[in-house]
Write an enzyme that holds these catalytic residues in place. Structure first.
Site, PDB file in Angstrom:
ATOM      1  N   SER A 108      15.425 -36.001   5.092  1.00  0.00           N
ATOM      2  CA  SER A 108      14.508 -35.685   4.042  1.00  0.00           C
ATOM      3  C   SER A 108      13.647 -34.759   5.202  1.00  0.00           C
ATOM      4  O   SER A 108      12.977 -33.502   4.726  1.00  0.00           O
ATOM      5  CB  SER A 108      13.810 -35.820   3.852  1.00  0.00           C
ATOM      6  OG  SER A 108      14.531 -37.085   2.343  1.00  0.00           O
ATOM      7  N   GLU A 233      -8.209 -50.174  -4.405  1.00  0.00           N
ATOM      8  CA  GLU A 233      -7.825 -50.268  -5.614  1.00  0.00           C
ATOM      9  C   GLU A 233      -7.128 -51.650  -5.371  1.00  0.00           C
ATOM     10  O   GLU A 233      -7.427 -52.626  -6.305  1.00  0.00           O
ATOM     11  CB  GLU A 233      -6.303 -49.592  -6.304  1.00  0.00           C
ATOM     12  CG  GLU A 233      -6.112 -49.753  -7.444  1.00  0.00           C
ATOM     13  CD  GLU A 233      -4.336 -48.474  -7.657  1.00  0.00           C
ATOM     14  OE1 GLU A 233      -4.467 -47.786  -6.883  1.00  0.00           O
ATOM     15  OE2 GLU A 233      -4.405 -48.780  -9.049  1.00  0.00           O
ATOM     16  N   ASP A 304      -3.062 -44.581 -12.190  1.00  0.00           N
ATOM     17  CA  ASP A 304      -1.857 -43.140 -11.763  1.00  0.00           C
ATOM     18  C   ASP A 304      -1.588 -41.995 -13.117  1.00  0.00           C
ATOM     19  O   ASP A 304      -1.138 -42.547 -13.656  1.00  0.00           O
ATOM     20  CB  ASP A 304      -1.043 -43.825 -11.078  1.00  0.00           C
ATOM     21  CG  ASP A 304      -0.647 -44.861 -10.305  1.00  0.00           C
ATOM     22  OD1 ASP A 304      -2.133 -44.633  -9.485  1.00  0.00           O
ATOM     23  OD2 ASP A 304      -0.497 -45.359  -9.743  1.00  0.00           O
TER      24      ASP A 304
END
Ligand SMILES: *[C@@H]1O[C@H](CO)[C@@H](O)[C@H](O)[C@H]1NC(C)=O
Ligand SMILES: *[C@@H]1O[C@H](CO)[C@@H](O)[C@H](O)[C@H]1NC(C)=O
Ligand SMILES: *[C@@H]1O[C@H](CO)[C@@H](O)[C@H](O)[C@H]1NC(C)=O
Length: 459
Positions: A108, A233, A304
């Protein structure tokens, strides 16, 4: 009783084919419609695109596209095969040849350099030419190549990056960074030698190289904070602690670079994102996970946003620039699902990216916006086995394998579960002579006609 069973079987088989598809006129009308649409394309849209949206499905090869189309239809209670992905409705289609300058199956990073900067490059490198050797910092200087995101910025457009991976992962990083190694997420992942030779980590480059990227959204929080800082979080989870050896807080660095008369917003959760007044936000940094975002299937809807929500927010902000915008959107975890041999995760990611493409289409016009959907490489994801119409996409083929007479799923991974398991482990194939006729015989599952071996694995 037997008669009833036969009757049921017939009803069942008959219902494989939707009633309207039995009428030849249905197919002729469809063909006429397709032809008319194609003829209209002769009146070319020669407008210069003011806006460009590039959707990149990481690892989304052709077999993935087919399976995702069927899943999309089945999620809408259709048989599936007849359904259309948003990209299927696009007027133009092309095939591209993907390889890296030093790799047959590309990764990638090298591919992102190719489609964002227009220059083919080595595997594992981002925003640099093939003169750069992976992980060798001292080959970088003078070999940097710039991206369409930078060109758009220089043309006065607004620019944005939205991804489901880390914002400093391979695909997005080729839009703004020049790095001999895609793995240099923060200085913590670099060799002391690379740091000493003056190379910068990718997170740092995100805020240094093109300091006024209007919209940045994805994961990657931990690379922005000093080593050992606990995550907002996941406070008790050590693997999500900050990584930076230089002790910098890059969120502060980002904020400090913004002009004080501009409205800059950093958010780390969905509720804050969705409560922003987007008409007033000039710069947005959204980092929703410490590393990559969750798979859509596992997403925490409190904290999210979905890819579609991120795309919607990004376009609203970028669209305010009268000179237009460039937006890179990556469905980055199609690839991760495939790496893990998790077809369900991979395909739900692809369906979610399709939803985002539809949303972008609703918010823009082809008169001034060029939308491109593409992929960087495929996977060892294969799909075959003469499944009947409407077969559950994650289901079994209707027959047993010609080779070992065992059942098989129509979806298979050439490198993972699905291949022959010997004593709980995959066969060690390192001594196999693949050039010999044993090739086919070694294809122990799902290698009947209609099943093909997919392209090799990549990242
Ligand atoms: C570049 O660094 C490598 C080690 O990463 C070293 O072997 C090589 O000699 C260096 N080349 C130059 C020109 O400094
Ligand atoms: C990391 O942080 C924890 C809690 O904040 C602290 O107890 C620990 O000593 C720190 N470790 C290092 C190496 O700084
Ligand atoms: C979102 O972030 C804000 C700012 O840190 C915080 O006040 C809020 O509680 C968070 N919401 C959720 C659902 O975690």
């Amino acid at each position: 009783m037997k008669a009833l069973l036969i009757l049921l079987a017939e009803v069942c088989l008959a219902s494989l084919v939707p009633e309207k598809e039995k009428n030849p006129q249905y197919w002729r009308n469809q063909a006429q419609q397709t032809l008319k649409t194609a003829l209209k394309l002769q009146q070319l849209n020669t407008n210069v695109a003011k806006n460009i949206i590039l959707f990149l499905g990481d690892g989304m090869g052709v077999s993935t596209v087919t399976a995702a189309r069927i899943l999309k239809g089945q999620l809408q209670n259709m048989k599936g095969e007849e359904s259309l992905l948003e990209m299927d409705k696009f007027p133009y289609v092309a095939l591209s040849k993907t390889y890296n300058t030093n790799a047959q199956v590309p990764d990638s990073a090298g591919t992102a350099t190719a489609y964002l900067c227009g220059v083919k490059a080595n595997e594992g490198t981002v925003g640099v030419s093939a003169a750069v050797t992976r992980a060798q910092c001292n080959t970088t200087a003078g070999n940097e190549v710039t991206s369409i995101l930078k060109w758009a910025k220089e043309a006065g457009k607004s620019v944005g990056i939205v991804t489901t991976t880390r914002v400093n992962h391979a695909t997005p990083s080729a839009a703004y960074a020049h790095s001999a190694n895609r793995d240099w997420y923060s200085d913590n992942e670099m060799s002391p030698e690379a740091i000493q030779q003056g190379c910068k980590d990718i997170a740092q480059q995100l805020f240094d190289n093109i300091p006024d990227i209007e919209v940045i959204m994805g994961g990657g929080r931990k690379y922005m904070f000093p080593k050992n800082t606990s995550d907002v979080e996941y406070q008790n989870d050590d693997k999500y602690r900050g990584t930076r050896l230089d002790g910098k807080n890059l969120i502060d660095v980002w904020r400090d670079k913004k002009s004080k008369d501009k409205n800059s917003q950093y958010v780390w959760n969905r509720s804050d994102l969705l409560s922003l007044n987007l008409m007033e936000v000039d710069f947005l940094l959204g980092l929703f996970e410490p590393i990559d975002m969750m798979y859509e299937l596992d997403r925490n809807v409190q904290t999210d946003p979905s890819l579609t929500e991120m795309v919607q927010v990004a376009i609203k902000i970028l669209q305010r620039n009268p000179r237009g915008f460039f937006l890179l959107v990556e469905g980055g975890r199609i690839d991760h699902g495939h790496h893990e041999g998790k077809a369900k995760q991979a395909l739900y990611e692809a369906v979610e990216m399709d939803r985002a493409i539809g949303k972008a289409g609703d918010m823009t016009s082809p008169e001034d916006t060029l939308t491109v959907v593409t992929a960087d490489h495929s996977h060892v994801f294969t799909f075959g086995g003469y499944t009947p119409r409407g077969n559950p996409i994650f289901g079994l083929a209707p027959m047993h394998s010609d080779v070992d007479k065992m059942p098989f799923t129509s979806i298979l991974y050439g490198n993972g579960p699905g291949y022959k398991i010997v004593a709980g482990e995959r066969e060690n194939v390192s001594a196999v002579d693949y050039g010999e006729s044993g090739g086919m015989a070694r294809c122990r599952m799902g290698c009947g006609e209609g099943t093909w071996q997919g392209p090799a694995d990549a990242t």
